[in-house]
Design a protein around this motif. Sequence first.
Motif, PDB file in Angstrom:
ATOM      1  N   MET A   1      -9.488 -23.501 -39.477  1.00 31.37           N
ATOM      2  CA  MET A   1      -9.782 -22.566 -40.603  1.00 31.37           C
ATOM      3  C   MET A   1      -8.260 -21.741 -40.998  1.00 31.37           C
ATOM      4  O   MET A   1      -7.542 -21.854 -39.925  1.00 31.37           O
ATOM      5  CB  MET A   1     -10.711 -21.413 -40.251  1.00 31.37           C
ATOM      6  CG  MET A   1     -10.708 -20.220 -40.882  1.00 31.37           C
ATOM      7  SD  MET A   1     -11.608 -18.863 -40.333  1.00 31.37           S
ATOM      8  CE  MET A   1     -13.065 -19.238 -41.375  1.00 31.37           C
ATOM      9  N   SER A   2      -8.061 -21.645 -42.113  1.00 30.79           N
ATOM     10  CA  SER A   2      -6.594 -21.102 -42.581  1.00 30.79           C
ATOM     11  C   SER A   2      -6.915 -19.668 -42.601  1.00 30.79           C
ATOM     12  O   SER A   2      -7.729 -19.085 -43.488  1.00 30.79           O
ATOM     13  CB  SER A   2      -6.235 -21.646 -43.629  1.00 30.79           C
ATOM     14  OG  SER A   2      -4.822 -21.041 -44.346  1.00 30.79           O
ATOM     15  N   LEU A   3      -6.238 -18.879 -41.656  1.00 31.18           N
ATOM     16  CA  LEU A   3      -6.313 -17.302 -41.913  1.00 31.18           C
ATOM     17  C   LEU A   3      -5.178 -16.756 -42.681  1.00 31.18           C
ATOM     18  O   LEU A   3      -4.067 -17.164 -42.238  1.00 31.18           O
ATOM     19  CB  LEU A   3      -6.463 -16.807 -40.487  1.00 31.18           C
ATOM     20  CG  LEU A   3      -7.903 -17.147 -39.523  1.00 31.18           C
ATOM     21  CD1 LEU A   3      -7.409 -16.560 -38.225  1.00 31.18           C
ATOM     22  CD2 LEU A   3      -8.972 -16.485 -40.391  1.00 31.18           C
ATOM     23  N   SER A   4      -5.316 -15.735 -43.486  1.00 28.94           N
ATOM     24  CA  SER A   4      -4.126 -15.161 -43.990  1.00 28.94           C
ATOM     25  C   SER A   4      -3.623 -13.981 -43.323  1.00 28.94           C
ATOM     26  O   SER A   4      -4.400 -13.702 -42.281  1.00 28.94           O
ATOM     27  CB  SER A   4      -4.585 -14.589 -45.378  1.00 28.94           C
ATOM     28  OG  SER A   4      -5.563 -13.460 -45.037  1.00 28.94           O
TER      29      SER A   4
ATOM     30  N   LYS B   1     -16.126 -15.465 -42.105  1.00 32.12           N
ATOM     31  CA  LYS B   1     -14.893 -15.616 -41.495  1.00 32.12           C
ATOM     32  C   LYS B   1     -14.335 -14.540 -40.293  1.00 32.12           C
ATOM     33  O   LYS B   1     -13.481 -14.998 -39.574  1.00 32.12           O
ATOM     34  CB  LYS B   1     -13.542 -15.046 -42.772  1.00 32.12           C
ATOM     35  CG  LYS B   1     -12.450 -15.245 -42.539  1.00 32.12           C
ATOM     36  CD  LYS B   1     -11.547 -14.944 -43.724  1.00 32.12           C
ATOM     37  CE  LYS B   1     -11.570 -16.475 -44.584  1.00 32.12           C
ATOM     38  NZ  LYS B   1     -10.506 -16.632 -45.655  1.00 32.12           N
TER      39      LYS B   1
ATOM     40  N   GLU C   1     -10.939 -18.175 -33.301  1.00 34.86           N
ATOM     41  CA  GLU C   1      -9.625 -18.944 -33.474  1.00 34.86           C
ATOM     42  C   GLU C   1      -8.604 -18.229 -32.907  1.00 34.86           C
ATOM     43  O   GLU C   1      -7.729 -18.766 -32.371  1.00 34.86           O
ATOM     44  CB  GLU C   1      -9.459 -19.323 -35.089  1.00 34.86           C
ATOM     45  CG  GLU C   1      -8.133 -20.215 -35.374  1.00 34.86           C
ATOM     46  CD  GLU C   1      -8.215 -20.478 -36.490  1.00 34.86           C
ATOM     47  OE1 GLU C   1      -7.038 -20.260 -37.171  1.00 34.86           O
ATOM     48  OE2 GLU C   1      -9.145 -20.790 -37.256  1.00 34.86           O
TER      49      GLU C   1
END
Length: 116
Positions: A1-4, A41, A48
Amino acid sequence: MSLSKQDIAYIRQARTILDENFDKHITIPQLARQTGINEAKLKEGFRELFGFSIHTCILQLRLQKAQELLLTTELSVTDITYHIGYSHVTHFTSLFKKETGMTPTEWKKKFGPPEP
């Protein structure tokens, strides 16, 4: 997962809320609303970022506080149970034993100060 960067800030804020309120009943939906991130999320990002689930985090925080109280106070196991946010002594005792291999009383006898 891409986290900002913003997601990471929200998730760290959630961790701070848990650290400060581990003794209260906090649901994931409540935590998501408080921090402004959606539940999925929050759950995935928390795992994560920290390497464990929100539930595991609360359990660890409660057990750490219980161990501290067992060592530094004369509170009974029942009082400690309520102090750290559990409402059933048997549930707390079984979780404590599952995590430490000992009941709270056994743990206090082994690691606590010697009795006079």
